[in-house]
Design an enzyme around this catalytic site. Structure first.
Site, PDB file in Angstrom:
ATOM      1  N   GLU A 257      43.674  34.898  40.302  1.00 46.80           N
ATOM      2  CA  GLU A 257      44.881  35.839  39.640  1.00 46.80           C
ATOM      3  C   GLU A 257      44.890  35.372  38.007  1.00 46.80           C
ATOM      4  OE1 GLU A 257      45.887  38.478  40.341  1.00 46.80           O
ATOM      5  OE2 GLU A 257      45.928  38.496  42.644  1.00 46.80           O
ATOM      6  N   CYS A 291      52.105  37.139  33.738  1.00 43.28           N
ATOM      7  CA  CYS A 291      51.151  37.699  33.256  1.00 43.28           C
ATOM      8  C   CYS A 291      51.154  38.977  33.281  1.00 43.28           C
ATOM      9  CB  CYS A 291      49.918  37.298  34.332  1.00 43.28           C
ATOM     10  SG  CYS A 291      50.672  37.202  35.869  1.00 43.28           S
TER      11      CYS A 291
END
Ligand code: ADP
Length: 484
Positions: A257, A291
């Site tokens: 990720e 993010c």
């Protein structure tokens, strides 16, 4: 009764948890964990040596078989206890997050709740691990497919969601029957340690979940990668690429990720107050240190002024200060370095002609604070639009008729998440063309443990959460059975 730093220290043990016990590092070394809102040291944590890290992998290997063969119902019930215990200790977890990460109390509370939910979701998934049994098309054999845990998993997490990034990996790994070594970010090891202590209290057998915090991650992680079967990483794209290269040497199963550069498109037919509300969530959750944070606002010229002004007004109303004062909306960034990086990005954009409708100046005084900022007249290709800002700064780009906002949005090597506001028809048409693993349509938040989280392009490999999340820790094994 209010929770103190002493309570956090007590619950977090030494920061090094191997084979069911807290211990100091082999050479007695420690490192300091600081509160970025005050600069004060919160605790000393065991600085794991390479040998400690390898001991943790050994403990996980020793515990693997027993856990993998624990009936799914039993594993599920232990995970459910983790969910309950995390909820019971929600304020303690939130307080630890506030102190070591700097975020606001509301964000820390939200994170603690979100983190717990991964245990509930994966408790439910544990008893639904599937398999297959069918006749081969040629009729010569039966195809039997069983799902096996992939093995010992190394879980590496960042500082921005110290609880949720840990549980988003630990819960599916345990659900699948894997044992794990968790390596949290050195800025935020205390929250991770509290989570591990709660997992221990929930009845996860010794060695199934181990915790190591080497202050110098590189060599320790390299050593562990020699001996694990799986790595699941959340962090920067740069470090993700280093790890993928290392995984290649041993062909290790890797889930990544990585960074995002989320566009937030506002179409001419968008409901502007709703879009501003969504923009506040998409930008300001976690003070922008996510993010998933909207990094580039791409707004049609017909609604540009209305959107920017209302957005700036809302951003300007937020109160900034330590999360220990629960009413503050915006906390500190995780460190002075992070704050300086954000300040430099803004100063650069302003030197190239961007205007600040609110914020835009680095504050003086203590703590790693940076004010909510809205920048207008930002060129679509300004460097600030190609950097993950990771702070409370919103660059707003104007586009006109004849320009395709999706082309601007897709002009990046990242592809984690995209937001679009407009009439449902127009927004859905955009959603299908956006290069992102996740698209939020007329919403400012989309994370949900029940949905697959992850990116395309350089934003990562694999998915966390949803039905897909457990699959990252399972290996389908095909058994061909002759005429059965
Ligand atoms: P951020 O920029 O958010 O700090 P990083 O990618 O640097 O993101 O850090 C995410 C996680 O990766 C942290 O746990 C960190 O300690 C770890 N990390 C950093 N560098 C390395 C490396 N060379 N090898 C393995 N892990 C690393």
């Amino acid at each position: 009764m209010s929770i103190t730093v002493g309570d956090i220290q007590t619950m977090a043990g030494t920061g090094l948890h191997i084979a069911g016990t807290w211990r100091q590092s082999a050479n007695g070394a420690q490192f300091a964990v600081d509160d970025p809102a005050t600069g004060e040291t919160l605790a000393q944590v065991a600085d794991a040596t390479e040998q400690d890290c390898l001991d943790a992998v050994t403990a996980a290997s020793d515990a693997l078989d027993g856990w993998a063969h624990t009936p799914p119902r039993q594993r599920s019930e232990v995970l459910r206890r983790c969910f309950d215990l995390m909820n019971e200790h929600r304020d303690l977890i939130a307080t630890a997050i506030v102190h070591e990460n700097g975020k606001s109390w509301a964000d820390a509370q939200a994170e603690a709740g979100y983190a717990a939910e991964f245990f509930r979701w994966f408790a439910e998934e544990t008893v639904r691990i599937g398999g297959e049994y069918r006749l081969a098309p040629g009729g010569d054999k039966r195809i039997l497919v069983e799902q096996r845990p992939v093995g010992v998993a190394l879980l590496i997490t960042p500082w921005n969601f110290p609880a949720a990034m840990a549980t988003r990996k630990i819960a599916p790994a345990l659900a699948a029957g894997c044992s794990v070594v968790l390596k949290p970010a050195p800025q935020t090891p205390l929250t991770a340690a509290i989570v591990v202590e709660l997992i221990h209290r929930a009845g996860v057998p010794a060695g199934v979940v181990n915790l190591v915090s080497p202050s110098d991650a590189g060599p320790a992680v390299s050593a562990m990668l020699e001996r694990v079967e799986k790595v699941s990483f959340t962090g920067s794209t740069a470090v993700g690429k280093i790890l993928l290269r290392q995984c290649a040497d041993r062909v290790i199963n890797a889930s990544m990720e990585l960074g995002g550069n989320a566009p937030f498109i506002v179409l001419p037919d968008a409901d502007i107050p709703a879009a501003v509300e969504g923009a506040m969530q998409a930008k300001m959750r976690n003070g922008g240190a996510a993010c998933t944070a909207a990094n580039r606002f791409i707004v049609h010229e017909s609604v540009y002024a209305q959107f920017s002004e209302l957005f700036a007004q809302r951003m300007g109303e937020l109160t900034m200060g330590p999360g220990t004062t629960h009413s503050n909306n915006v906390g500190a960034l995780v460190s002075d370095d992070e704050r300086d990086k954000v300040a430099d990005l803004v100063a650069g954009a302003r030197s190239r002609g961007a205007g600040a409708l609110t914020g835009g100046e680095r504050p003086t005084g203590d703590g790693a604070f940076y004010p909510p900022t809205v920048l207008t007249d930002v060129a679509a290709d300004d460097p600030i639009t190609q950097n993950e800002i990771f702070g409370p700064v919103a660059p707003v780009i104007k586009y006109g008729d004849g320009t395709d906002p999706v082309q601007i949005a897709n002009n990046t090597r990242s592809g984690l998440i995209a937001y679009v506001y407009g009439s449902t028809d127009a927004a859905m048409q955009m959603a299908h063309r956006l290069q992102a693993g996740m698209v939020a349509v007329n919403r400012g938040v989309l994370s949900d443990p029940a949905a697959p989280f992850g990116g395309v392009k350089e934003s990562g490999l694999g998915r966390e959460g949803g039905h897909e999340g457990i699959g990252e820790f399972l290996e389908p094994i095909y058994i061909a059975v002759d005429s059965w």
